[in-house]
Design a protein around this motif. Structure first.
Motif, PDB file in Angstrom:
ATOM      1  N   VAL A  70       0.835  -1.207   0.000  1.00 47.18           N
ATOM      2  CA  VAL A  70       0.000   0.000   0.000  1.00 47.18           C
ATOM      3  C   VAL A  70       0.871   1.258   0.000  1.00 47.18           C
ATOM      4  O   VAL A  70       0.538   2.261  -0.649  1.00 47.18           O
ATOM      5  CB  VAL A  70      -0.955  -0.018   1.203  1.00 47.18           C
ATOM      6  CG1 VAL A  70      -1.733   1.290   1.306  1.00 47.18           C
ATOM      7  CG2 VAL A  70      -1.938  -1.193   1.087  1.00 47.18           C
ATOM      8  N   LYS A  71       1.992   1.208   0.698  1.00 48.95           N
ATOM      9  CA  LYS A  71       2.886   2.369   0.749  1.00 48.95           C
ATOM     10  C   LYS A  71       3.428   2.713  -0.638  1.00 48.95           C
ATOM     11  O   LYS A  71       3.381   3.873  -1.062  1.00 48.95           O
ATOM     12  CB  LYS A  71       4.046   2.094   1.708  1.00 48.95           C
ATOM     13  CG  LYS A  71       5.062   3.223   1.786  1.00 48.95           C
ATOM     14  CD  LYS A  71       6.207   2.873   2.730  1.00 48.95           C
ATOM     15  CE  LYS A  71       7.269   3.981   2.749  1.00 48.95           C
ATOM     16  NZ  LYS A  71       8.407   3.613   3.641  1.00 48.95           N
TER      17      LYS A  71
ATOM     18  N   HIS B  38       0.710   4.020  -2.961  1.00 45.24           N
ATOM     19  CA  HIS B  38       0.410   5.432  -2.737  1.00 45.24           C
ATOM     20  C   HIS B  38       1.456   6.324  -3.405  1.00 45.24           C
ATOM     21  O   HIS B  38       1.125   7.377  -3.968  1.00 45.24           O
ATOM     22  CB  HIS B  38       0.335   5.728  -1.242  1.00 45.24           C
ATOM     23  CG  HIS B  38      -0.128   7.118  -0.930  1.00 45.24           C
ATOM     24  ND1 HIS B  38       0.726   8.126  -0.549  1.00 45.24           N
ATOM     25  CD2 HIS B  38      -1.375   7.673  -0.978  1.00 45.24           C
ATOM     26  CE1 HIS B  38       0.031   9.235  -0.355  1.00 45.24           C
ATOM     27  NE2 HIS B  38      -1.252   8.992  -0.604  1.00 45.24           N
TER      28      HIS B  38
ATOM     29  N   GLN C 261       0.466   6.097  -7.167  1.00 46.46           N
ATOM     30  CA  GLN C 261      -0.882   6.454  -7.621  1.00 46.46           C
ATOM     31  C   GLN C 261      -1.516   7.625  -6.897  1.00 46.46           C
ATOM     32  O   GLN C 261      -2.554   8.119  -7.340  1.00 46.46           O
ATOM     33  CB  GLN C 261      -1.806   5.237  -7.485  1.00 46.46           C
ATOM     34  CG  GLN C 261      -1.369   4.037  -8.298  1.00 46.46           C
ATOM     35  CD  GLN C 261      -1.389   4.297  -9.788  1.00 46.46           C
ATOM     36  OE1 GLN C 261      -2.223   5.053 -10.293  1.00 46.46           O
ATOM     37  NE2 GLN C 261      -0.461   3.689 -10.500  1.00 46.46           N
ATOM     38  N   GLY C 262      -0.947   8.061  -5.810  1.00 44.96           N
ATOM     39  CA  GLY C 262      -1.600   9.114  -5.039  1.00 44.96           C
ATOM     40  C   GLY C 262      -2.693   8.538  -4.152  1.00 44.96           C
ATOM     41  O   GLY C 262      -2.623   7.386  -3.732  1.00 44.96           O
ATOM     42  N   ASP C 263      -3.719   9.320  -3.891  1.00 43.64           N
ATOM     43  CA  ASP C 263      -4.738   8.925  -2.909  1.00 43.64           C
ATOM     44  C   ASP C 263      -5.751   7.920  -3.438  1.00 43.64           C
ATOM     45  O   ASP C 263      -6.391   7.216  -2.652  1.00 43.64           O
ATOM     46  CB  ASP C 263      -5.482  10.159  -2.402  1.00 43.64           C
ATOM     47  CG  ASP C 263      -4.588  11.067  -1.571  1.00 43.64           C
ATOM     48  OD1 ASP C 263      -3.599  10.561  -1.002  1.00 43.64           O
ATOM     49  OD2 ASP C 263      -4.873  12.282  -1.505  1.00 43.64           O
ATOM     50  N   SER C 264      -5.934   7.864  -4.765  1.00 40.49           N
ATOM     51  CA  SER C 264      -6.928   6.943  -5.314  1.00 40.49           C
ATOM     52  C   SER C 264      -6.610   6.637  -6.772  1.00 40.49           C
ATOM     53  O   SER C 264      -5.807   7.322  -7.411  1.00 40.49           O
ATOM     54  CB  SER C 264      -8.343   7.524  -5.194  1.00 40.49           C
ATOM     55  OG  SER C 264      -8.478   8.688  -5.985  1.00 40.49           O
TER      56      SER C 264
ATOM     57  N   THR D 161      -9.469   3.789  -2.926  1.00 38.60           N
ATOM     58  CA  THR D 161      -8.598   4.529  -2.016  1.00 38.60           C
ATOM     59  C   THR D 161      -7.532   3.579  -1.462  1.00 38.60           C
ATOM     60  O   THR D 161      -7.567   2.364  -1.691  1.00 38.60           O
ATOM     61  CB  THR D 161      -9.397   5.112  -0.851  1.00 38.60           C
ATOM     62  OG1 THR D 161      -9.908   4.020  -0.056  1.00 38.60           O
ATOM     63  CG2 THR D 161     -10.564   5.967  -1.350  1.00 38.60           C
ATOM     64  N   MET D 162      -6.598   4.119  -0.700  1.00 35.68           N
ATOM     65  CA  MET D 162      -5.585   3.262  -0.103  1.00 35.68           C
ATOM     66  C   MET D 162      -6.194   2.301   0.914  1.00 35.68           C
ATOM     67  O   MET D 162      -5.763   1.153   1.027  1.00 35.68           O
ATOM     68  CB  MET D 162      -4.492   4.107   0.546  1.00 35.68           C
ATOM     69  CG  MET D 162      -3.659   4.920  -0.449  1.00 35.68           C
ATOM     70  SD  MET D 162      -2.877   3.936  -1.769  1.00 35.68           S
ATOM     71  CE  MET D 162      -3.834   4.463  -3.209  1.00 35.68           C
ATOM     72  N   ASP D 163      -7.224   2.737   1.642  1.00 33.09           N
ATOM     73  CA  ASP D 163      -7.920   1.829   2.552  1.00 33.09           C
ATOM     74  C   ASP D 163      -8.599   0.699   1.781  1.00 33.09           C
ATOM     75  O   ASP D 163      -8.585  -0.463   2.197  1.00 33.09           O
ATOM     76  CB  ASP D 163      -8.958   2.583   3.379  1.00 33.09           C
ATOM     77  CG  ASP D 163      -8.328   3.467   4.456  1.00 33.09           C
ATOM     78  OD1 ASP D 163      -7.149   3.233   4.798  1.00 33.09           O
ATOM     79  OD2 ASP D 163      -9.024   4.369   4.946  1.00 33.09           O
TER      80      ASP D 163
ATOM     81  N   GLN E 108      -6.002  -1.835   0.611  1.00 32.23           N
ATOM     82  CA  GLN E 108      -5.620  -2.754   1.680  1.00 32.23           C
ATOM     83  C   GLN E 108      -6.642  -3.875   1.813  1.00 32.23           C
ATOM     84  O   GLN E 108      -6.282  -5.053   1.964  1.00 32.23           O
ATOM     85  CB  GLN E 108      -5.459  -2.032   3.010  1.00 32.23           C
ATOM     86  CG  GLN E 108      -5.122  -2.972   4.158  1.00 32.23           C
ATOM     87  CD  GLN E 108      -4.628  -2.256   5.390  1.00 32.23           C
ATOM     88  OE1 GLN E 108      -4.012  -1.196   5.295  1.00 32.23           O
ATOM     89  NE2 GLN E 108      -4.877  -2.823   6.564  1.00 32.23           N
TER      90      GLN E 108
END
Length: 389
Positions: A359-360, A363, A366-369, A377-379, A382
């Motif tokens: 995920v790191k 991000h 890709q940025g936030d989404s 989103t990153m959430d 995950q």
């Protein structure tokens, strides 16, 4: 259906002994000095590279060569190729191999006409020109023999795998001989099938409505891959199966089935982090990530997922569209498993404890989404990785 432009300039030579046309085709496109890029293993052992060199020498076409292309092609080899191309003043790039050799060759073609760092183009700088590229394809999978895309991994403490799209790298010609695929191990054949299917499905799952013609084109390619893959794996010398898979891999990614609609590409983005971290085969990673993504997003359009289940996997229609959608996803997982592909982290060799690392870097890249069918989103990412465990 949305408005679209489609430019597919690649000149294809398809069939038995297509590779023997290489000198004629290079002369047709006025190549004077050719950079030949390849992997090294089967291309050399099979005699393919030798046959190509004989044809070039016999036709009086000067060339230099660089081997070493590997799955998940890396920036260090691209830098080496750029340096050689500039020193030798080549005017044409020929890739002999699969998607990795072709993508690496495309990056070299771009960097050879640029004074700065080629990685700037993977950071978003527009490509303005490139040396012409041609291919001799040895594995149907990536579709790079007809596409405007390339993917390279930047090595270092935190490997970054990124793509770059530009019309300047669409091959001017590609030679496709299905017989060159006879020596592919079953696993590589299966990975190629997953890759080409993923290219179709990234386009199939769209928010655009009224695209029946491209829906049907997508479904035809998927059905061909599903039908022919077991035949090619059971009998590696089945020319008809190999020929159909070869062309399926090409049309899966030349965007003829993606026009008028918005593709998603989330599964590719999620998989890139896996192959960057673990150096796994891209197709194997896609066999794990695509079903996980589907499980996470299918309720966004149950009608489309139900259509996928009935038209592609021949599951009887049902008023319970959620159950139907999930049945289609399960059918796809079962198919991937039946041809020897992994369908979860453990089978792939990935680790649940590495999800924060995945995920790191996701991000960073890709940025936030990302994604279009559903914004991820990153959430969310995950959770999708956790579904793949």
């Amino acid at each position: 259906m949305q408005n679209f432009n489609l430019h597919t300039p690649t000149d294809f030579v398809f069939g038995k002994e297509a590779e023997l046309r290489i000198a004629d085709m290079l002369k047709k496109y006025n190549a004077k000095k050719v950079f030949v890029h390849y992997g090294g293993g089967s291309v050399v052992k099979s005699g393919l590279l030798g046959r190509v060199e004989d044809k070039l020498t016999g036709a009086g076409i000067a060339y230099v060569k660089l081997g070493g292309a590997q799955p998940n092609p890396i920036d260090t080899l691209v830098y080496e190729g750029i340096k050689l191309c500039k020193a030798e003043n080549v005017d044409f790039v020929l890739a002999v191999g699969g998607g990795s050799a072709i993508d690496s060759a495309k990056a070299i073609a771009v960097g050879s006409l640029y004074d700065g760092d080629f990685w700037e183009f993977f950071d978003g700088k527009p490509v303005e020109r490139a040396l012409p590229v041609a291919t001799i394809l040895t594995i149907p999978a990536a579709g790079s023999e007809a596409s405007n895309s390339m993917v390279i991994t930047k090595t270092g403490a935190t490997p970054l795998k990124r793509g770059c799209n530009t019309s300047h790298i669409i091959p001017v010609f590609s030679l496709l001989n299905p017989e060159l695929n006879y020596t592919l191990p079953p696993f590589q054949t299966a990975c190629g099938v997953a890759d080409m299917m993923a290219h179709v499905m990234e386009r199939y799952f769209t928010t655009v409505k009224g695209v029946e013609i491209s829906d049907r084109l997508c479904e035809a390619i998927l059905l061909t891959a599903i039908t022919e893959a077991p035949k090619a794996i059971k009998d590696p010398n089945n020319y008809t199966a190999r020929a159909n898979l070869t062309w399926a891999g090409t049309v899966a990614h030349n965007n003829s089935c993606g026009v008028g609609r918005i593709g998603d590409w989330s599964s590719h983005i999620l998989e890139h982090e896996l192959s960057a971290l673990y150096d796994v085969a891209h197709g194997a990673g896609l066999a794990v990530m695509f079903p996980a993504w589907m499980k996470f997003v299918h309720e966004a359009d149950l009608d489309l997922f139900a259509q996928f289940a009935t038209r592609v996997w021949n599951i009887p229609p049902s008023s319970d569209k959620k159950a139907l959608a999930l049945s289609g996803i399960t059918a796809m997982e079962n198919f991937f498993s039946s041809i020897g592909l992994p369908i979860n982290f453990a089978q792939l060799g990935a680790k649940k404890e590495d999800i924060p690392t995945l995920v790191k870097t996701l991000h960073i890249n890709q940025g936030d989404s990302f994604g279009n069918f559903v914004k991820i989103t990153m959430d969310d990412a995950q959770k999708i990785y956790e579904l793949a465990v």
